[in-house]
Design an enzyme around this catalytic site. Structure first.
Site: not given
Length: 440
Positions: A95-97, A306, A92
């Protein structure tokens, strides 16, 4: 490293912009780093173009007809996919990894381009779950995903270079197949994505990948799976001027899958009567985790930010999980457990997270997380509506939604419901299968 069970966690500052630090077990970290060639370089782009000029559609057909097929170059959702070795497999990119699976490990690379954060300001994904795990006293601690190790401020330019090498290889393969002029610097994003998505499951195309990837890329990092996610990340206009220089490397245990991947048939195979009973199980375990966190001293400010099904991971559970709350004892004999993951934007107690200050402009508590959680649960599992009592109970979390109070499932206003609102819900008859050891 000192255990993270104090509200006054102290960290040594990183003064040099090039200094690196490892949190957690450096044995795990050193092993993963030893499997990566972070200094890999490739020949200039012009030589890659010259190499592909030797081929045409007819020679590609010959390769497709005669060469070996590597099943790890099928998409992971394809039944023909099979990991042949312990390569890093892309699973995957968000936006953050950027996340990979390697053997029994999950390895996450996080670029930190924001210069207002020091490396220590970016440790929430390691420190907060560790803090919670060390302070929770019962089986509820088993419902938290803790990273095994985290490396701070590591040079990650190799990953962007690798992405570009694979992108150019794919472009040149596609352009050759389509009898297009070879050009890797001026191309239509729409054309590339459309053509790649059309071809990625074709056995002849996978044979071409099996042939060219080892020659052109020469890496044990396989990014073909979900490559379009990586494309959208790196090619997004808001990252046009990113350096993709330094960031963090986080190592996690490998889960079976995320909770949103479970279907009706899978739920039955796991021992649940229906998919709705499975959703109740997920909801109850996460609710109990929150309630037990809010019982801890000074932890009534915990926020995950989240909370959604794909951030809840399913692991095997080798023994019953027992959680006590007031006069109730919740017993889970299921072969799985639901574990909360991805604490990048979380906050708890006095462990400051500067990212959350920029993310949330008004005060929130647990209700912010569950409001979003319920929205995403109902979207992921519309089958919930078949159980009126359960559905109505969940609707209570979102019944007052308007455009002024909720945007994209997130609360825009401060609604600080007491945790007793959630406590009352989990004692209802809809969760009787697990209350006071009645589950079987």
């Amino acid at each position: 490293m000192k255990e993270i069970n104090s509200l006054e966690c102290q960290w040594e500052s990183i003064d040099d912009n090039n200094d690196t630090t490892i949190l957690g077990d450096d044995i795990y970290f050193d092993y993963i780093i030893s499997q990566l060639d972070i200094h890999q370089n490739w020949s200039p782009d012009i030589r890659l173009i010259r190499y592909f000029r030797k081929f045409n559609k007819e020679s590609f057909d010959k390769i497709s007809d005669t060469e070996y097929i590597n099943p790890s170059f099928f998409q992971q959702r394809d039944k023909r996919f099979y990991p042949l070795n312990d390569d890093f497999y892309h699973i995957s990119t968000g936006g953050y990894g950027i996340v990979f699976k390697m053997d029994k490990y999950v390895v996450k690379f996080v670029y930190e381009p924001n210069k207002q954060y020091s490396p220590i300001d970016t440790t929430a994904e390691y420190t907060i779950p560790k803090f919670l795990y060390n302070n929770l006293k019962g089986d509820e601690k088993k419902l938290i995903v803790c990273a095994w190790a985290m490396g701070l401020n590591y040079k990650l330019t190799f990953l962007h270079r690798l992405y570009k090498r694979v992108l150019y290889m794919l472009l040149l393969i596609i352009q050759t197949i389509d009898n297009q002029r070879l050009n890797i610097h001026h191309f239509s994003h729409k054309y590339f994505l459309k053509s790649f998505n059309e071809k990625k499951s074709d056995i002849k195309f996978v044979k071409l990948l099996s042939y060219f990837y080892p020659i052109v890329v020469q890496s044990n990092i396989n990014v073909i799976n979900y490559f379009t996610h990586m494309f959208h990340f790196f090619e997004h206009e808001k990252r046009a001027n990113y350096l993709y220089d330094r960031g963090n490397i986080i190592i996690f245990p490998l889960a079976r899958f995320s909770s949103d991947k479970v279907t009706e048939q899978m739920a039955i195979e796991l021992g649940f009567k229906s998919i709705v009973q499975y959703v109740k199980f997920i909801f109850l375990q996460i609710s109990l985790l929150y309630i037990k966190i809010y019982e801890l001293p000074c932890c009534d400010n915990f926020l995950h930010v989240d909370l959604k099904p794909d951030n809840i991971l399913i692991f095997n559970s080798d023994c019953p999980i027992t959680i006590k709350f007031k006069k109730y004892t919740y017993v889970f004999n299921e072969p799985i457990k639901a574990c909360l993951n991805d604490f990048d934007f979380s906050q708890v107690a006095n462990i400051l997270n500067k990212k959350i200050k920029n993310s949330l402009k008004i005060e929130h508590n647990w209700y912010y997380d569950f409001h979003f959680f319920i929205h995403t649960l109902l979207r992921t599992y519309p089958e919930i509506e078949s159980d009126k009592e359960f559905s109505d109970s969940l609707e209570d979390f979102i019944m007052c939604c308007t455009k002024n109070t909720c945007e994209k499932f997130r609360l825009k206003v401060s609604i600080l419901h007491p945790i007793s609102f959630l406590e009352n819900l989990i004692t209802k008859n809809i969760f009787s299968n697990w209350i006071n050891g009645e589950s079987c």
